[in-house]
Enzyme design. Structure first.
Site, PDB file in Angstrom:
ATOM      1  N   ASP A 309       0.816  -1.205   0.000  1.00  8.14           N
ATOM      2  CA  ASP A 309       0.000   0.000   0.000  1.00  8.14           C
ATOM      3  C   ASP A 309       0.855   1.264   0.000  1.00  8.14           C
ATOM      4  O   ASP A 309       1.935   1.312   0.596  1.00  8.14           O
ATOM      5  CB  ASP A 309      -0.899  -0.005   1.250  1.00  8.14           C
ATOM      6  CG  ASP A 309      -1.783   1.212   1.345  1.00  8.14           C
ATOM      7  OD1 ASP A 309      -2.627   1.397   0.450  1.00  8.14           O
ATOM      8  OD2 ASP A 309      -1.616   1.994   2.300  1.00  8.14           O
ATOM      9  N   GLU A 352       1.248  -0.580  -5.107  1.00  9.87           N
ATOM     10  CA  GLU A 352       0.156   0.379  -5.314  1.00  9.87           C
ATOM     11  C   GLU A 352       0.815   1.760  -5.390  1.00  9.87           C
ATOM     12  O   GLU A 352       1.002   2.428  -4.383  1.00  9.87           O
ATOM     13  CB  GLU A 352      -0.853   0.296  -4.170  1.00  9.87           C
ATOM     14  CG  GLU A 352      -2.135   1.079  -4.414  1.00  9.87           C
ATOM     15  CD  GLU A 352      -2.151   2.435  -3.703  1.00  9.87           C
ATOM     16  OE1 GLU A 352      -2.664   3.409  -4.299  1.00  9.87           O
ATOM     17  OE2 GLU A 352      -1.659   2.512  -2.571  1.00  9.87           O
TER      18      GLU A 352
END
Length: 646
Positions: A309, A352
């Site tokens: 993330d 990401e």
């Protein structure tokens, strides 16, 4: 009570940033010392004046369970026979200013169910895995030339019980896995599984990185769930957050009264966007903690991959008016990927990343960051902007469709329609589509078809498969009642057939990451907003022709250039009445004719459906047979239609 001292080598590796199984040293472990069975506690608290273990076993009074500082860099240890598996505990830390802190164990394997925050002594051993077949399959064939369509989900809101309570990991194995298999997804990606205090943080603001969240059961229950996924041929990816953590009092933040896991400089430490603290990725002990954490999930839970993330938040220093590269984070990510791939070459390391940082998915030996996949955020933003616009005005946004093919092979991309696109007033994918009720569904089918046909692996957030009308409500389950409505039923039928086609047609996945797998037929028809292209497989002349119409207009005898003089069969059309369309489809095979068109040596004439995508398969000569003196195409199209109707 005595002290079980870690070895000098373990201590050296930890402080060097290279103790990659630090979870075997730190935390609470059942051990025998001098023939006595007890629990060894070990914690890193470099700024603490003293550390005690408190819990239900001593009425939360640590006076008799004081830990010993075993080196001048802040490792504390204690062995006691007073504690058993299942006991609650925390570390009572006395800071140099005399403040008393109660902290959960950073390396705890299990935690109390929120809102309680104590760690629980837990033994992870004992689960018997039955996923050997899955592991052999992963090793035999790399993922790069295999289909990958990920179903992203949040366990707590995918589905709830009638009384509003959560399904357990074991109950989800019975409910969720058959659903995923039925629809044809190859992997599931779960929002962070680490322990976290606040349901609406979805797990992205964690407190227990080694503690599988107790909301849904025990760590062994989660092992069972993942094992069942593997036995049903489903890979498991977890969202993982090595960039920042939450600031709740019992967690990592200011662990011993001073910055420990976070940067000392407030400008670098404070993540103002999310109200969290950034990990100090240049600190060796933090590197040992985080890299060990990835290996921990791989070893104990057989995780197949990590969606890392907020990589952009790591690559650049936060709270800066200009983009300044964070060399600590860059070196950490390279090191992380090198270590992880050395342990398991089949692992998925997915960035990401919303930046244009180069070579994210190139090996570190070639100067890259070392991931093997990256979310294609540029494609997602462009195609959604295009789809949300009025169909007439799309001719002015033509490059939103074509631009992605200029860089589609610069990285190994995953095309994501994730949870981030359907929350906080962004609308659901269905509701983003302009027009009336019918047009919304037609355009969503077109969008999904275009995603499947575009180079790159795929990801869809839960609810998208049946056309969730409202945005994701992160405290409620999906709107399963929509399955009572015909158009939502037919959307699910379409998605299942689309994924079935995707997994069977090798040109849609075999050459995803090389320009040889894609060829435009017509990328310039902005007036009619019709795009056509070819996807190619590894074998010669194995190809599909894809035609997309982003307007409500219907065309008959529309001419398309094609590369081969053969027959073409429409294997799926999003406008089929079985999927809720107007049935402007091409039932019969289409024979290519002599005559150059669109720069191709041959051409076909076909029907173009409104807001439709058509995928046509070039039929090989050996796929033809003689019957009654005439050639007939060997096609199972009729059987396929019967299966869909059933």
């Amino acid at each position: 009570m005595s002290v079980a001292i870690p070895t000098d080598f373990e201590i050296h590796l930890f402080h060097e940033g290279n103790l990659f199984k630090s979870y075997e040293l730190f935390g609470a472990h059942s051990k025998k010392v001098n023939s006595l069975l007890g629990i060894q506690f070990c914690v890193w608290a470099p700024h603490a004046k003293s550390v005690r273990v408190v819990g239900d076993f001593n009425c939360w009074d640590g006076s008799k369970h004081e830990m010993t500082r075993i080196n001048d860099q802040g490792i504390w240890s204690m062995f006691t026979t007073d504690v058993q598996i299942g006991d609650l505990y925390k570390y009572e830390i006395i800071t140099h200013s005399g403040e008393k802190l109660l902290k959960a164990d950073p390396y705890a394997f299990y935690s109390e169910v929120r809102p309680k925050t104590a760690s629980i002594v837990y033994d992870l051993s004992g689960y018997k895995w039955n996923d050997q077949k899955w592991n052999r399959k992963k090793k035999r064939r790399p993922i790069y030339d295999r289909p990958m369509f990920i179903y992203e989900l949040h366990l707590g809101t995918w589905k709830k019980k009638k009384d509003g309570s959560l399904y357990t990991y074991r109950e989800l194995a019975e409910e969720l896995i058959p659903y995923v298999v039925e629809h044809g997804f190859t992997h599931i990606e779960m929002l962070p599984l680490v322990e976290h205090p606040y349901d609406r943080s979805w797990g992205y603001q964690g407190t227990g990185y080694y503690s599988a969240t107790s909301r849904y059961g025990t760590p062994h229950d989660l092992m069972f769930f993942i094992d069942q996924c593997h036995q049903h041929d489903i890979g498991v990816i977890m969202d993982w957050v090595p960039g920042h953590f939450c600031k709740d009092a019992h967690g990592l933040y200011m662990f011993d009264g001073e910055p420990t896991y976070e940067y000392s400089n407030p400008k670098e430490r404070e993540n103002e966007v999310w109200g969290t603290a950034n990990f100090d990725l240049g600190k060796p002990e933090v590197q040992s903690f985080l890299i060990s954490n990835a290996l921990f999930w791989m070893e104990y839970f057989h995780i197949d991959g990590f969606r890392v993330d907020a990589v952009a938040n790591m690559l650049y220093w936060p709270n800066s008016p200009q983009l300044h590269a964070n060399e600590y984070a860059i070196n950490f990510l390279k090191k992380l990927n090198e270590v992880v791939f050395s342990k398991d070459p089949t692992i998925l390391m997915i960035a990401e990343d919303s930046t244009d940082w180069p070579m994210v998915t190139r090996p570190t030996s070639e100067g890259g960051l070392g991931f093997n996949y990256k979310w294609n955020m540029g494609w997602m933003n462009d195609i959604l902007k295009y789809m949300e616009s009025d169909p007439f005005n799309r001719k002015y946004l033509h490059d939103k469709v074509t631009f992605s093919l200029l860089y589609a092979f610069s990285e190994n991309f995953i095309l994501p329609f994730s949870h981030d696109e359907v929350v906080y007033g962004k609308k659901s994918l269905l509701n983003k589509m302009p027009g009336d009720y019918w047009q919304k569904f037609a355009q969503l089918r077109l969008l999904y078809g275009y995603m499947v046909a575009h180079p790159g692996k795929k990801l869809l957030f839960m609810g998208g498969e049946f056309g969730q009308f409202d945005e994701w409500k992160d405290l409620e389950q999906l709107d399963w009642n929509l399955d009572d409505y015909e158009m939502h039923q037919k959307m699910r039928v379409y998605v299942k057939e689309l994924l079935n086609i995707y997994k069977k047609q090798r040109p849609l996945f075999e050459v995803d990451h090389h320009y040889e797998g894609f060829d435009w037929i017509d990328a310039n028809n902005n007036e009619q907003r019709i795009f056509s292209f070819v996807r190619k497989g590894k074998k010669p002349n194995e190809m599909l022709v894809i035609v997309c119409n982003f307007t409500p207009d219907v065309y008959h005898h529309y001419k398309i250039g094609v590369p081969l003089k053969t027959r073409y069969i429409e294997i799926i059309n999003s406008d089929d009445k079985l999927f809720g369309g107007s049935n402007q489809i091409n039932r019969k095979s289409i024979e290519a004719q002599e005559g150059e068109y669109h720069g191709k040596p041959y051409h076909i004439e076909m029907t173009i459906a409104p807001f439709g995508i058509s995928i046509l398969r070039a039929v090989k000569k050996r796929g033809e047979k003689q019957k009654n003196g005439k050639k007939e195409v060997c096609s199972n199209a009729s059987r396929r239609r019967k299966r869909i109707e059933a």
